[in-house]
Motif scaffolding. Structure first.
Motif, PDB file in Angstrom:
ATOM      1  N   ALA A 281       4.087   4.856 -10.002  1.00 50.59           N
ATOM      2  CA  ALA A 281       3.180   3.300  -9.282  1.00 50.59           C
ATOM      3  C   ALA A 281       4.357   2.420  -9.072  1.00 50.59           C
ATOM      4  CB  ALA A 281       2.380   2.791 -10.188  1.00 50.59           C
ATOM      5  N   SER A 282       4.817   2.349  -9.891  1.00 52.90           N
ATOM      6  CA  SER A 282       5.812   1.056  -9.752  1.00 52.90           C
ATOM      7  C   SER A 282       6.943   1.405  -8.469  1.00 52.90           C
ATOM      8  CB  SER A 282       7.002   0.882 -10.877  1.00 52.90           C
ATOM      9  OG  SER A 282       7.956   2.251 -11.324  1.00 52.90           O
ATOM     10  N   LEU A 283       7.266   2.409  -8.424  1.00 47.32           N
ATOM     11  CA  LEU A 283       8.543   3.133  -6.758  1.00 47.32           C
ATOM     12  C   LEU A 283       8.064   2.112  -6.157  1.00 47.32           C
ATOM     13  CD1 LEU A 283       9.695   6.097  -8.100  1.00 47.32           C
ATOM     14  CD2 LEU A 283      11.368   4.125  -7.863  1.00 47.32           C
ATOM     15  N   VAL A 284       5.888   2.863  -5.958  1.00 49.10           N
ATOM     16  CA  VAL A 284       5.494   2.522  -5.265  1.00 49.10           C
ATOM     17  C   VAL A 284       5.450   1.321  -4.049  1.00 49.10           C
ATOM     18  CG1 VAL A 284       3.215   1.803  -3.148  1.00 49.10           C
ATOM     19  CG2 VAL A 284       4.139   4.390  -4.976  1.00 49.10           C
ATOM     20  N   ALA A 285       5.389   0.549  -5.386  1.00 49.39           N
ATOM     21  CA  ALA A 285       5.323  -1.383  -5.689  1.00 49.39           C
ATOM     22  C   ALA A 285       6.714  -1.589  -5.178  1.00 49.39           C
ATOM     23  CB  ALA A 285       4.734  -2.006  -6.606  1.00 49.39           C
TER      24      ALA A 285
END
Length: 624
Positions: A281-285
């Protein structure tokens, strides 16, 4: 089967606190009606703005079949050390109260996946009285429809019961299941809706358009390989978001929210078995521009508010994860301001955002949700309290993490026995081993009557059984990997269990979970070994022997494993690449239930032995 003294299930109240509804429930749960937003844009372009609106996203995740605040394995109201409460019936009260508190404002209600697996309630309507027969609605469908969700992302556990069950569940919902990265192997296009676009009227003829992108977990490809191989593929979250976020913006979305069944902290339980991380999820952000927020799931963590900076645009992307099982409700707020660009074209600009988590442990259950599912719940309570056999003595898993106990031997015995019966050809001559982990330290069989609930409490996951062919070197490597579970200590002790278990590792920064400590046992002869926890991980297995003789590297075995391990879950060596010699898609929990039904009596004399022990410097240790 006969029913045995199920506890009353119609009240579901608690003596721990007063349970509330409406605004009182919101206040008690920690609701801030006017939150202090953590981001606030004040550039000069906003001075031309004519109007501001606030959009609220209400979010849940990892409900795992929990409707009521009920522990089916204990046959009692759920409780934990923090006195959390669980279940969609309670969180529904907070959702409805939040909607009333913000009446007239645009509101979205989302879920981030893992809905139809995790309790006997969900198991019953997948396997015992399956929704695929068309005669009954899944209790989670009934509850979520009453709550009036707008959309939910697919979780990895949605696939546990097969695609037919998932599609039947999908057909019963009044809202879409989103999965932009569940794709057709041939066309590479999503086989579920990738996104939802919702348009809100916000007064004076103005509208606000919000895009909701759903992303699921790439690990489905290995965890449920038998159910999805050749039918669906699961590319990475970042890769698919880069395709569909621009599409949402092109379609005029003023705000883009992602519902992602993927943890915030980048890691993968399957190591490098897939090219895409499990928790992304943090990579997507960071890597996908023009995402405003992510409702996070899968990791079962409590993240009230976190901001991740997009590396291209600099935007601070809001992340929020509302724990699991309905213990929390996410409330994510977005303040947008109307601005006018070139040629007087109106648009909305996000100027502030923030989030909070509400605790459902003060909320009364919603009466409509409770009433809709009560009969199914009580049917399942009776089902899990049915007596299916007897035990000659009390068996407990309380010390299964520090010593070889009979109740884990029982799991290994049933698994190995089933694999041995299914081996054919030359493989039928292989000596059979089995792996098992202490999934639930509270599991026990009483002396006397044993219920289905007792057995379900011993094996709490819906894993299926496989047999793989491994070498002696593979077995040693497997055991060395498993022994990373223990902390390094010296001397004879006495030690507490916490002194020696749940070691922190690079892949388990919060401590190695009990379910990643496997012991290995033999069926027709004992597999014996010592675990020397005074040694460094990788050099802990001593005196490994089968039937009294040292195990050689080239020796061949059939080993009973669950589908999670065989597909790479936990990153254990050897088994994922080993030849499969048995796979009948039998659920292990059901195999154990069937064994008890067939044999009636559980007698440790038939299966129990002490095959492994903890030592320090080769000497026995005491663990209290």
């Amino acid at each position: 089967m006969t029913s045995t003294d199920p506890a009353p299930t119609t009240a579901h109240t608690t003596s721990r606190r007063a349970l509330l509804t409406g605004g009182a429930a919101l206040a008690a749960a920690g609701y801030a009606a006017s939150p202090s937003y953590a981001t606030d844009r004040t550039d000069s372009a906003l001075e031309k703005g004519k109007k501001r609106v606030r959009l609220t996203v209400l979010g849940t995740t990892d409900l795992h079949g929990n409707v009521f605040n009920w522990d089916y394995f204990k046959n009692a109201e759920f409780d934990n050390a923090a006195h959390d409460d669980i279940g969609i019936a309670k969180v529904a009260t907070l959702i409805k109260a939040a909607r009333r508190a913000r009446r007239g404002e645009p509101i979205l209600t989302l879920d981030a996946g893992d809905t139809i697996q995790g309790t006997p309630l969900s198991y019953y309507y997948a396997r015992v009285e399956p929704i695929t027969d068309g005669a009954v609605e899944h209790p989670m469908a009934s509850a979520m429809n009453l709550v009036k969700y707008d959309a939910a992302a697919l979780g990895n556990h949605e696939f546990n019961y097969g695609i037919d069950t998932l599609r039947a569940f999908e057909s019963q919902l009044n809202f879409p299941l989103l999965g932009a990265n569940a794709v057709d192997p041939a066309t590479k296009r999503p086989v579920f809706p990738p996104y939802l676009i919702k348009t809100f009227k916000v007064g004076d003829g103005r509208t606000l358009k919000v895009g909701v992108l759903g992303l699921t977990n790439p690990g489905i490809a290995i965890w449920d390989k038998a159910n999805v191989e050749g039918r669906m593929e699961f590319p990475g979250l970042v890769e698919q978001a880069k395709i569909f976020v621009p599409e949402l913006k092109k379609k005029g979305c003023d705000l883009v929210v992602v519902s992602a069944h993927s943890g915030a902290d980048t890691s993968s339980s399957y190591g490098d078995a897939l090219p895409y991380p499990e928790n992304a999820a943090s990579l997507v952000a960071e890597q996908v521009p023009h995402i405003d927020a992510i409702l996070v799931g899968h990791a079962h963590k409590e993240i009230p508010q976190r901001f991740v900076r997009n590396l291209k645009t600099g935007q601070q992307v809001l992340l929020c994860e509302p724990y699991y099982w309905g213990m929390r409700l996410a409330v994510m707020d977005f303040v947008l301001q109307e601005v006018y660009g070139e040629f007087g074209k109106q648009k909305w600009v996000l100027v502030a955002s923030g989030s909070q988590l509400l605790n459902s442990n003060t909320a009364a259950e919603d009466p409509k949700v409770a009433a809709a599912v009560r009969a199914q719940h009580e049917k399942v309570v009776n089902y899990v309290n049915s007596v299916i056999g007897t035990s000659t003595e009390q068996l407990s898993a309380a010390r299964a993490v520090v010593e070889d106990v009979p109740i884990i031997d029982f799991v290994n015995f049933v698994q190995a026995d089933a694999v041995k019966a299914g081996l054919t050809g030359a493989d039928a001559a292989l000596p059979v081993l089995s792996i098992a982990a202490p999934f639930n330290r509270q599991a026990s069989f009483p002396a006397g009557d044993v219920t289905l609930r007792d057995v379900a409490g011993l094996y709490i996951y819906d894993n299926t059984l496989l047999g793989v062919k491994v070498s002696g070197a593979d077995v040693r490597a497997y055991l060395e990997y498993s022994a990373r579970y223990f902390k390094k200590v010296s001397g004879p002790g006495p030690f507490s269990m916490a002194d020696v278990t749940n070691a922190v590792t690079p892949t388990a920064p919060n401590g190695t979970p009990d379910y990643n400590f496997d012991s290995v046992a033999g069926l027709d002869a004992a597999l014996t070994y010592d675990i020397d926890i005074a040694q460094d991980p990788g050099s802990r297995i001593l005196n490994l022997a089968y039937d009294g003789a040292p195990v050689t590297d080239t020796q061949q075995f059939a080993m009973a494993v669950n589908n999670y391990r065989q597909s790479g879950g936990g990153g254990f060596p050897a088994v994922a690449a080993a030849p499969v010699v048995y796979n009948r898609q039998n659920e292990i929990r059901q195999l154990i239930i069937d064994w008890v039904l067939a044999n009636h009596s559980i007698d440790p004399a038939d299966f129990a032995s002490s095959d492994w022990k903890l030592v320090s410097g080769g000497q026995p240790i005491t663990v209290t």
